[in-house]
Enzyme design. Structure first.
Site, PDB file in Angstrom:
ATOM      1  N   LYS A  25      35.423 -11.107 -29.161  1.00  0.00           N
ATOM      2  CA  LYS A  25      36.673 -10.415 -29.569  1.00  0.00           C
ATOM      3  C   LYS A  25      36.521  -9.523 -30.730  1.00  0.00           C
ATOM      4  O   LYS A  25      37.263  -8.458 -30.911  1.00  0.00           O
ATOM      5  CB  LYS A  25      37.582 -11.476 -29.803  1.00  0.00           C
TER       6      LYS A  25
ATOM      7  N   GLU B  75      49.972 -12.131 -30.535  1.00  0.00           N
ATOM      8  CA  GLU B  75      49.852 -13.716 -30.793  1.00  0.00           C
ATOM      9  C   GLU B  75      50.915 -14.387 -31.404  1.00  0.00           C
ATOM     10  O   GLU B  75      51.409 -15.427 -30.804  1.00  0.00           O
ATOM     11  CB  GLU B  75      48.506 -14.180 -31.461  1.00  0.00           C
TER      12      GLU B  75
ATOM     13  N   ASP C 287      47.990 -18.389 -38.868  1.00  0.00           N
ATOM     14  CA  ASP C 287      47.060 -18.516 -37.832  1.00  0.00           C
ATOM     15  C   ASP C 287      45.668 -18.830 -38.357  1.00  0.00           C
ATOM     16  O   ASP C 287      45.039 -17.577 -38.661  1.00  0.00           O
ATOM     17  CB  ASP C 287      47.303 -17.321 -36.784  1.00  0.00           C
TER      18      ASP C 287
END
Ligand code: AMP
Length: 586
Positions: free
Chosen positions: A70, A147, A169
């Site tokens: 990613k 997200e 996060d």
């Protein structure tokens, strides 16, 4: 239409969810886990391994095992495996294929559609690359969503009053913090920050190093030289770390970890939560500044937050929860599994396309995300002229009228840029195109409308239209690019560092541009007045004009110095005085 799955395509782990009876259900993979490592490996025989199977064999097949793909999304990175070059999209597609298959096996029906999440700061190329990965995996990607937005949807925070929420996060390899605002049927990302190289893996590494040192102390063996042993230690370290989220002590027991002349050696080491906290204190503290930065960027203080949501498996660490509470002064919401709520939110969003009814009001929500970086076009002097500022809610459309710089110019090149820097050369070139067929006219006369359109997925469409002829050209920015997350972070840091230097340069370019525009007008006036003025007036004017022209030509826009700008100003002043003294109107 069939069901739409929600996919959290993570750096370290991925997760897939589906809506059943109005509520998100996390799909357990055949290995028995609710999340799947985002790892892909190729064996000697060309077989592909994905997830846990790939992660397990990494130590003995490091060259052909790929983690954290990613991080490479949207750039030109290629990995050569067994003579074949793979793009990040292709590797991600292999992970997506497995998630898709696991969902199909679970449901017993075929899946075609998905909603995939990306970090809020992902740029256009990275979003596009994610979409392409989905396509390669045979998925119709209905929407790419942020997200933190997905996490908020999972928490059903669209109910009731409007509120500001901090989404913290901390995953396996990245830390993201976002401040979002939930309003009347929309969720807006106000600010994002983070650390692209901070996550649970760093916590594991601290335990690994501790265990290696302890082993050395008691056994006098440098176990770090044995790759397979280290891999076993790493797996045990992660397990111990997870246990320490529940218990105050964990035991690492690895029989036959090493064997040599003195026989086999076993590892049997206890690690307390106090030791773990001491080993990782600096990592936990590294999350403080990005939280403060995000709050500052959103223009609020911690007191202005209504809620704090924890996302990512590493937020299960008690010291992490404590630090979040200490910065925000709020008890974070913990009623959903932090490593699953993003996928759950994605499937809630997906169900809107599938026409399913979601429990609660989440189905009504209109998702509103923001542009991660400003978008501009290059204008005279190499200046990046912004059309859309960073953090503008999308979808959005902005237009501005530009003109030509030269006489009788029949085409213009439109260079589309992304970034915060003042000059085009310092920003990322997203794409360029040429608008031709502009009506012949003097400089400054044609009116060219440049429009930027960003759709709900963050995909950029740029068009340029000559208002005189109606001719139009446009491009969709679809190509992959070299701008990585690191480059964005660096670009932002650089932008701050160079801000003052650039301001000076920009000022100099402005002086030059204004002087040139004034000179052009005087030249026109001079041309028009013919023999109306006597020769001495005309020759004085001509001398001043040519002096200014000389200064302007000498100062190249991209290299102009402050001294040159000063010379231009002097020559301009002189010309102005002359024109005024002769009563010439410009
Ligand atoms: P994510 O990418 O959100 O799935 O987060 C993965 C990271 O969370 C990995 O580093 C895991 O080791 C970590 N993690 C998962 N569960 C726990 C737990 N109970 N305690 C501490 N870390 C955890």
């Amino acid at each position: 239409m069939g069901k739409v799955i929600g996919i959290d395509l993570g750096t370290t782990n991925s997760c897939v969810a589906i809506l059943e009876a109005g509520a998100p259900v996390i799909i357990t993979n055949p290995e028995g886990s609710r999340t799947t490592p985002s790892a892909v490996a190729f064996t000697d025989s060309g077989e592909r391994l994905v997830g846990e199977a790939a992660k397990r064999q990494a130590a003995v097949n490091a060259d052909r095992t790929i983690f954290s793909i990613k991080r490479q999304m949207g750039n030109d990175y290629r990995i050569n495996i067994n003579g074949k070059k793979y793009s990040p999209q292709e590797i991600s597609a292999i992970i997506l294929q497995k998630l898709k298959k696991d969902a199909q096996d679970y449901l017993g029906e075929s899946i075609t559609d998905a909603v995939i999440t990306v970090p809020a700061y992902f740029n256009d190329s990275q979003r596009q690359a994610t979409r392409d990965a989905g396509r390669i995996a045979g998925l119709n990607v209905r929407r790419i969503i942020n997200e933190p937005t997905a996490a908020a949807l999972a928490y059903g925070l669209d109910h009731g009053e409007s509120q500001k929420v901090l989404v913290y996060d901390l995953g396996g390899g990245t830390f993201d913090v976002s401040v979002i605002e939930i309003g009347d049927n929309l969720i807006e990302v106000l600010a994002t920050s983070g650390d692209n190289h901070l996550g649970g893996d760093d916590f594991d590494e601290r335990i690994v190093q501790y265990l290696i040192q302890e082993f050395k102390k008691t056994e006098k063996i440098k176990i770090e030289k044995d790759a397979v042993a280290v891999q076993r230690i790493r797996e045990a370290a992660e397990k111990a770390k997870k246990e320490l989220s529940q218990l105050t002590q964990a035991n690492v027991n690895l029989p036959f970890l090493w064997s040599g002349k003195g026989g086999a050696k076993h590892m049997d080491i206890n690690i307390t939560r106090a030791v773990f906290d001491r080993l990782t204190e600096d990592l936990v503290n590294r999350t403080r500044q990005p939280v403060l930065d995000a709050l500052a960027q959103a223009g609020i203080t911690a007191a202005g937050l209504d809620k704090v949501i924890l996302v990512g498996g590493s937020t299960r660490i008690p010291a992490v929860q404590a630090v979040v509470k200490s910065i925000t002064g709020k008890e974070p919401c913990k009623n959903l599994n932090p490593d699953e709520c993003v996928a759950a939110g994605a499937c809630i969003q997906g169900s809107k396309f599938g026409g399913e009814i979601v429990a609660g009001a989440a189905s009504d929500i209109i998702l509103m995300d923001v542009t991660p970086l400003s978008l501009s076009i290059e204008t005279i002097g190499g200046v990046a002229t912004k059309l859309i500022d960073r953090n503008t809610p999308i979808p959005t459309r902005q237009s501005q009228i530009f003109t030509t710089a030269g006489n009788f110019q029949t085409s213009v090149d439109i260079k589309v840029l992304q970034g915060e820097r003042r000059f085009a050369r310092d920003n990322k070139l997203l794409g360029n195109f040429r608008l031709t067929g502009i009506k012949r006219a003097l400089a400054g006369v044609p009116q060219i409308e440049v429009s930027f359109d960003i759709d709900a997925n963050g995909i950029v469409n740029v068009s340029a239209r000559d208002l005189g002829t109606g001719r139009q050209q446009n491009i969709t920015i679809t190509s992959s690019s070299n701008l990585t997350e690191e480059e964005i972070e660096r670009a932002e840091r650089d932008a701050q560092m160079y801000a003052s230097e650039e301001a000076a340069h920009r000022e100099a370019v402005d002086i030059r541009n204004n002087a040139e525009a004034y000179l052009y007008k005087v030249e026109q006036a001079y041309h028009d007045m013919g023999k109306k003025f006597d020769r001495s007036v005309r020759s004085n004017l001509k001398a001043d004009m040519s002096e200014l022209r000389k200064r302007i030509v000498k100062a190249k826009p991209d290299k102009i110095t402050y001294e040159q700008a000063g010379e231009i100003m002097q020559a301009l002043e002189k010309l102005k005085q002359t024109t005024v003294s002769y009563g010439i109107q410009v």
